[in-house]
Motif scaffolding. Structure first.
Motif, PDB file in Angstrom:
ATOM      1  N   VAL A 126       0.849  -1.196   0.000  1.00  0.00           N
ATOM      2  CA  VAL A 126       0.000   0.000   0.000  1.00  0.00           C
ATOM      3  C   VAL A 126       0.883   1.244   0.000  1.00  0.00           C
ATOM      4  O   VAL A 126       1.814   1.350   0.807  1.00  0.00           O
ATOM      5  N   LYS A 186      -5.467   2.687  -0.490  1.00  0.00           N
ATOM      6  CA  LYS A 186      -6.426   1.896   0.273  1.00  0.00           C
ATOM      7  C   LYS A 186      -6.000   0.427   0.294  1.00  0.00           C
ATOM      8  O   LYS A 186      -5.651  -0.137  -0.747  1.00  0.00           O
ATOM      9  N   PRO A 187      -6.038  -0.196   1.455  1.00  0.00           N
ATOM     10  CA  PRO A 187      -5.762  -1.637   1.511  1.00  0.00           C
ATOM     11  C   PRO A 187      -6.908  -2.414   0.873  1.00  0.00           C
ATOM     12  O   PRO A 187      -7.982  -1.866   0.610  1.00  0.00           O
ATOM     13  N   LYS A 188      -6.696  -3.698   0.606  1.00  0.00           N
ATOM     14  CA  LYS A 188      -7.730  -4.515  -0.043  1.00  0.00           C
ATOM     15  C   LYS A 188      -8.996  -4.578   0.801  1.00  0.00           C
ATOM     16  O   LYS A 188     -10.107  -4.609   0.272  1.00  0.00           O
ATOM     17  N   GLU A 189      -8.847  -4.610   2.118  1.00  0.00           N
ATOM     18  CA  GLU A 189      -9.998  -4.628   3.021  1.00  0.00           C
ATOM     19  C   GLU A 189      -9.852  -3.503   4.026  1.00  0.00           C
ATOM     20  O   GLU A 189      -8.749  -3.170   4.448  1.00  0.00           O
ATOM     21  N   SER A 190     -10.997  -2.906   4.423  1.00  0.00           N
ATOM     22  CA  SER A 190     -10.970  -1.813   5.393  1.00  0.00           C
ATOM     23  C   SER A 190     -10.363  -2.287   6.704  1.00  0.00           C
ATOM     24  O   SER A 190     -10.588  -3.428   7.139  1.00  0.00           O
TER      25      SER A 190
END
Length: 301
Positions: free
Chosen positions: A35, A90-94
């Motif tokens: 990221v 942004k990461p793949k998941e919050s």
């Protein structure tokens, strides 16, 4: 050793970098766990202790700069935008609160920082509490400014009302700083992060903390209980917690009262009595609300 600070996605840089720097701290990028992470850094001081500033809900580190800049002459200062916030990717998941604490640790790993003082505002405070719980050996001291989250901000409509009220109490310039950050963060992320923030056991973590900790609250902060309730809660612990009230301040103290806050942080870092800064005779006054029995006793200058 720290990695190359210029290693980052030019796609993010070209889209989000303003025409001129917003700070006299250096603006840099790095890549952490895939990221792009944007951060600001003071000039390196060979023997200076490290201080890392963590931002609040939906925001970037930009509004923390007025305070961070005032401390950068004494501390090697970092002000990152955590993954998913501000100009960082942004990461793949919050990320929830533990996820953000881990991301902060990975950022410090990337910068080659073994130990730091953590200064947070609002959501940054639960992130710091989780960081200190997981990695106590990596934390010198913690500074929690306007700690948010928990039952006082539930349900969401109550928190929205509190934020709206606070907006009228902050300097007008805060609007131009916060609005782009909130718009970039987005509505779906807001709901997910709010749920994670209110479910995090901040009070329990604070009472368990064994690291010297300064808590700074604003007299007019609508997102926090009144000073009487804060003192009642603080009295539940004899730990290393020092609570200070800043007269007339609301929630974004790092932006609205940077001189007063930087003064309090310096005094805390040197175990000196909490006093008004004589260089600013007209500024807001500060008051000690609580000093834990195991907190380092103040030393006169």
């Amino acid at each position: 050793m720290a990695k190359n600070p210029e290693k980052a996605s030019y796609r993010h840089r070209g889209r989000l970098t303003p025409t001129r720097p917003a700070s006299n701290l250096a603006e840099r990028w790095t890549l952490v766990d895939g990221v792009d992470v944007f951060y600001r850094e003071s000039p390196a001081h060979l023997d200076a202790p490290v201080m890392t500033h963590l931002h609040g809900f939906g925001l970037s580190g930009r509004y923390l700069l007025p305070t961070a800049e005032r401390l950068a002459d004494e501390f090697h200062t970092y002000v990152p935008d955590l993954p998913g916030f501000g100009r960082s990717g942004k990461p793949k998941e919050s990320l929830d609160v533990p996820g953000l604490a881990h991301a902060a640790a990975r950022f410090l790993d990337d910068r080659g920082v073994e130990k730091t003082t953590l200064v947070g505002n609002s959501m940054g405070c639960p992130v710091i509490l989780e960081f200190a719980r997981r990695y106590p050996e990596r934390v010198h001291r913690t500074v929690l400014v306007s700690p948010a989250g928990g039952v006082f901000n539930q349900p969401l409509r109550r928190a929205v009302g509190q934020l709206a009220k606070d907006g009228g109490l902050e300097p007008r310039k805060m609007i131009s700083v916060a609005t782009p950050d909130y718009l970039r963060f987005g509505v779906p992320s807001t709901f997910k992060m709010f749920k994670a923030l209110t479910e995090y056991p901040s009070l329990k973590r604070l009472l368990e903390l064994q690291i010297p900790t300064l808590v700074v609250i604003g007299e007019r902060d609508p997102l926090l209980p009144g000073p009487e309730r804060v003192q009642e809660v603080a009295n539940q612990t004899d730990s290393h917690v020092l609570v200070v009230l800043l007269e007339g301040a609301a929630h974004a103290i790092n932006f609205s009262h940077p001189g007063e806050l930087a003064n309090v942080i310096r005094l805390f870092m040197h175990d000196k009595p909490i006093r008004d800064d004589p260089r600013f005779p007209d500024h807001r006054r500060v008051f000690e609300v609580h000093r834990g029995k195991h907190h380092p006793p103040p030393r006169d200058p």
